[in-house]
Design a protein around this motif. Sequence first.
Motif, PDB file in Angstrom:
ATOM      1  N   ARG A 105      46.154 -34.562  20.496  1.00  0.00           N
ATOM      2  CA  ARG A 105      45.534 -35.799  19.868  1.00  0.00           C
ATOM      3  C   ARG A 105      43.962 -35.460  19.670  1.00  0.00           C
ATOM      4  NH1 ARG A 105      49.564 -35.954  17.705  1.00  0.00           N
ATOM      5  NH2 ARG A 105      51.198 -37.872  17.353  1.00  0.00           N
ATOM      6  N   VAL A 106      43.242 -35.540  20.899  1.00  0.00           N
ATOM      7  CA  VAL A 106      41.896 -35.822  20.904  1.00  0.00           C
ATOM      8  C   VAL A 106      41.107 -34.614  20.335  1.00  0.00           C
ATOM      9  CG1 VAL A 106      39.674 -36.209  22.186  1.00  0.00           C
ATOM     10  CG2 VAL A 106      41.884 -37.482  22.610  1.00  0.00           C
ATOM     11  N   LEU A 107      41.376 -33.445  20.539  1.00  0.00           N
ATOM     12  CA  LEU A 107      40.478 -32.336  20.374  1.00  0.00           C
ATOM     13  C   LEU A 107      40.739 -31.909  18.848  1.00  0.00           C
ATOM     14  CD1 LEU A 107      40.475 -30.035  23.713  1.00  0.00           C
ATOM     15  CD2 LEU A 107      38.792 -31.741  22.693  1.00  0.00           C
ATOM     16  N   PRO A 108      42.128 -31.913  18.309  1.00  0.00           N
ATOM     17  CA  PRO A 108      42.456 -31.840  16.861  1.00  0.00           C
ATOM     18  C   PRO A 108      41.531 -32.849  16.099  1.00  0.00           C
ATOM     19  CG  PRO A 108      44.346 -31.626  17.828  1.00  0.00           C
ATOM     20  CD  PRO A 108      43.458 -32.286  19.079  1.00  0.00           C
ATOM     21  N   ALA A 109      41.156 -33.961  16.679  1.00  0.00           N
ATOM     22  CA  ALA A 109      40.474 -34.923  15.901  1.00  0.00           C
ATOM     23  C   ALA A 109      39.127 -34.709  15.704  1.00  0.00           C
ATOM     24  CB  ALA A 109      40.649 -36.472  16.330  1.00  0.00           C
ATOM     25  N   LEU A 110      38.597 -34.193  16.799  1.00  0.00           N
ATOM     26  CA  LEU A 110      37.209 -33.907  17.077  1.00  0.00           C
ATOM     27  C   LEU A 110      36.748 -32.732  16.554  1.00  0.00           C
ATOM     28  CD1 LEU A 110      36.500 -35.536  20.377  1.00  0.00           C
ATOM     29  CD2 LEU A 110      36.079 -36.620  18.295  1.00  0.00           C
ATOM     30  N   ALA A 111      37.636 -31.386  16.420  1.00  0.00           N
ATOM     31  CA  ALA A 111      37.294 -29.959  16.322  1.00  0.00           C
ATOM     32  C   ALA A 111      36.400 -30.104  14.768  1.00  0.00           C
ATOM     33  CB  ALA A 111      38.411 -29.267  15.951  1.00  0.00           C
ATOM     34  N   PRO A 112      36.534 -30.540  13.881  1.00  0.00           N
ATOM     35  CA  PRO A 112      35.995 -30.614  12.754  1.00  0.00           C
ATOM     36  C   PRO A 112      34.260 -30.921  12.889  1.00  0.00           C
ATOM     37  CG  PRO A 112      37.730 -31.854  12.161  1.00  0.00           C
ATOM     38  CD  PRO A 112      37.770 -31.789  13.572  1.00  0.00           C
ATOM     39  N   LEU A 113      34.122 -31.859  14.105  1.00  0.00           N
ATOM     40  CA  LEU A 113      32.460 -31.999  14.197  1.00  0.00           C
ATOM     41  C   LEU A 113      31.803 -30.893  14.664  1.00  0.00           C
ATOM     42  CD1 LEU A 113      32.829 -35.375  16.060  1.00  0.00           C
ATOM     43  CD2 LEU A 113      32.570 -35.100  13.664  1.00  0.00           C
ATOM     44  N   THR A 114      32.427 -29.811  15.088  1.00  0.00           N
ATOM     45  CA  THR A 114      31.924 -28.721  15.499  1.00  0.00           C
ATOM     46  C   THR A 114      31.084 -27.803  14.317  1.00  0.00           C
ATOM     47  OG1 THR A 114      33.791 -27.315  15.642  1.00  0.00           O
ATOM     48  CG2 THR A 114      33.366 -28.349  17.595  1.00  0.00           C
ATOM     49  N   GLY A 115      31.742 -28.081  13.176  1.00  0.00           N
ATOM     50  CA  GLY A 115      31.427 -27.395  11.936  1.00  0.00           C
ATOM     51  C   GLY A 115      29.923 -28.083  11.514  1.00  0.00           C
ATOM     52  N   ARG A 116      29.621 -29.194  12.116  1.00  0.00           N
ATOM     53  CA  ARG A 116      28.514 -29.890  11.804  1.00  0.00           C
ATOM     54  C   ARG A 116      27.253 -29.626  12.772  1.00  0.00           C
ATOM     55  NH1 ARG A 116      30.077 -35.866  10.784  1.00  0.00           N
ATOM     56  NH2 ARG A 116      27.849 -36.157  10.762  1.00  0.00           N
ATOM     57  N   GLY A 117      27.647 -28.571  13.807  1.00  0.00           N
ATOM     58  CA  GLY A 117      26.691 -28.153  14.632  1.00  0.00           C
ATOM     59  C   GLY A 117      26.933 -28.811  15.864  1.00  0.00           C
ATOM     60  N   LEU A 118      27.937 -29.590  16.154  1.00  0.00           N
ATOM     61  CA  LEU A 118      27.797 -30.183  17.634  1.00  0.00           C
ATOM     62  C   LEU A 118      28.603 -29.478  18.581  1.00  0.00           C
ATOM     63  CD1 LEU A 118      28.116 -33.018  19.429  1.00  0.00           C
ATOM     64  CD2 LEU A 118      30.351 -33.406  18.473  1.00  0.00           C
ATOM     65  N   SER A 119      28.249 -29.516  19.862  1.00  0.00           N
ATOM     66  CA  SER A 119      28.912 -28.624  20.851  1.00  0.00           C
ATOM     67  C   SER A 119      29.680 -29.662  21.844  1.00  0.00           C
ATOM     68  CB  SER A 119      27.993 -28.013  21.838  1.00  0.00           C
ATOM     69  OG  SER A 119      28.504 -27.425  22.825  1.00  0.00           O
ATOM     70  N   LEU A 120      31.032 -29.564  22.037  1.00  0.00           N
ATOM     71  CA  LEU A 120      31.782 -30.301  22.939  1.00  0.00           C
ATOM     72  C   LEU A 120      31.884 -29.541  24.199  1.00  0.00           C
ATOM     73  CD1 LEU A 120      34.335 -31.795  20.216  1.00  0.00           C
ATOM     74  CD2 LEU A 120      32.523 -33.008  21.386  1.00  0.00           C
ATOM     75  N   HIS A 121      31.865 -30.128  25.335  1.00  0.00           N
ATOM     76  CA  HIS A 121      32.217 -29.581  26.481  1.00  0.00           C
ATOM     77  C   HIS A 121      33.198 -30.594  27.100  1.00  0.00           C
ATOM     78  CE1 HIS A 121      28.439 -26.887  27.579  1.00  0.00           C
ATOM     79  NE2 HIS A 121      28.886 -26.841  26.448  1.00  0.00           N
ATOM     80  N   VAL A 122      34.231 -30.086  27.395  1.00  0.00           N
ATOM     81  CA  VAL A 122      35.602 -30.733  27.712  1.00  0.00           C
ATOM     82  C   VAL A 122      36.080 -30.504  29.226  1.00  0.00           C
ATOM     83  CG1 VAL A 122      37.993 -31.124  27.089  1.00  0.00           C
ATOM     84  CG2 VAL A 122      36.567 -30.685  25.409  1.00  0.00           C
ATOM     85  N   THR A 123      36.516 -31.643  29.887  1.00  0.00           N
ATOM     86  CA  THR A 123      36.732 -31.762  31.396  1.00  0.00           C
ATOM     87  C   THR A 123      38.205 -32.549  30.993  1.00  0.00           C
ATOM     88  OG1 THR A 123      34.523 -31.967  32.305  1.00  0.00           O
ATOM     89  CG2 THR A 123      36.446 -32.410  33.714  1.00  0.00           C
ATOM     90  N   LEU A 124      38.963 -31.757  31.766  1.00  0.00           N
ATOM     91  CA  LEU A 124      40.504 -32.424  31.915  1.00  0.00           C
ATOM     92  C   LEU A 124      40.795 -32.859  33.412  1.00  0.00           C
ATOM     93  CD1 LEU A 124      42.287 -29.340  29.965  1.00  0.00           C
ATOM     94  CD2 LEU A 124      41.291 -31.579  28.830  1.00  0.00           C
TER      95      LEU A 124
END
Length: 301
Positions: A105-124
Amino acid sequence: MTSLDLLATFLEIYRSGSLSAAAERLGISQPAVTGQLARLEEQIGEPLFLRSRKGVVPTPRAAALAARVSVHLDGLVGVLDSAQTEPTLRGTVRIGGAAEVMTVRVLPALAPLTGRGLSLHVTLGLAEDLLAALVDRRLDLVVSAVRPTHRELLAVPLVDEEFLLVGAPAAAHTLSAERLRTSPADALAAFPLVAYAEDLPIVRRYWRSELGHRPLNPVALVVPDLRAVLAAVEAGAGISVLPRYLTESPLAAGRVVQLHHPEVPPLNTLYVAVRRGAPDNPALTVVRDRLVEAAGHWGGL
């Protein structure tokens, strides 16, 4: 090579059925539209529209061309519109959550933001560990299955998880419907469990809330990933309690079945947590808002 402007004009004529209507929608003059169409027809080598009193009628070649170019041109327009209306995001946002809900759920919702220049670092990981990392400023945002109580954290409900008791179809065939209705714990007692952890956190909570006591079933398999739990249940290793969002597809396909149907489905709330008083971070605000918006479309998980 055909200009994209010529194709865009052609597509507008095709959709509106009129040169004047296309000119109005494109914001240019009708002679300009006529000229662009003439240049495209010259390049293609045949007419694309037949003129009539009511406008224009596309030829078979025009219909074929529209079918080929429309999806691509619409996609380009969407990209350009997005770039114009949504500002660029800068920096890195460090987020944490359980592997399963982050993946599904979460990463598919946030993935489009990377197209605007955002970098996401994820910890599970587990909620308690991730919330501790948030307090220690090693993370910026956590999606937590545990309600945060630390005074430095600000948490808002995100969505409710619904839990189901599931097993392979063969397990359902051996259950007595009458016994399951009158004494569900006894009816299920012989089935081995597939669990997320040795202390049976999810299974134990379901048994206590819905069946009245701790599970006494033998434990067949322990694996710290709910997707692996589901795979083991499908393969017949035992029964387990899993969130609905993981079981929807295998339930629909008949690979697992719901073994118990409580009157009120057991729920657990997921929270999105950030630090109180953190410095203003526009990218973090966008991430949090995007999650809250997306969760509104998830329904119960």
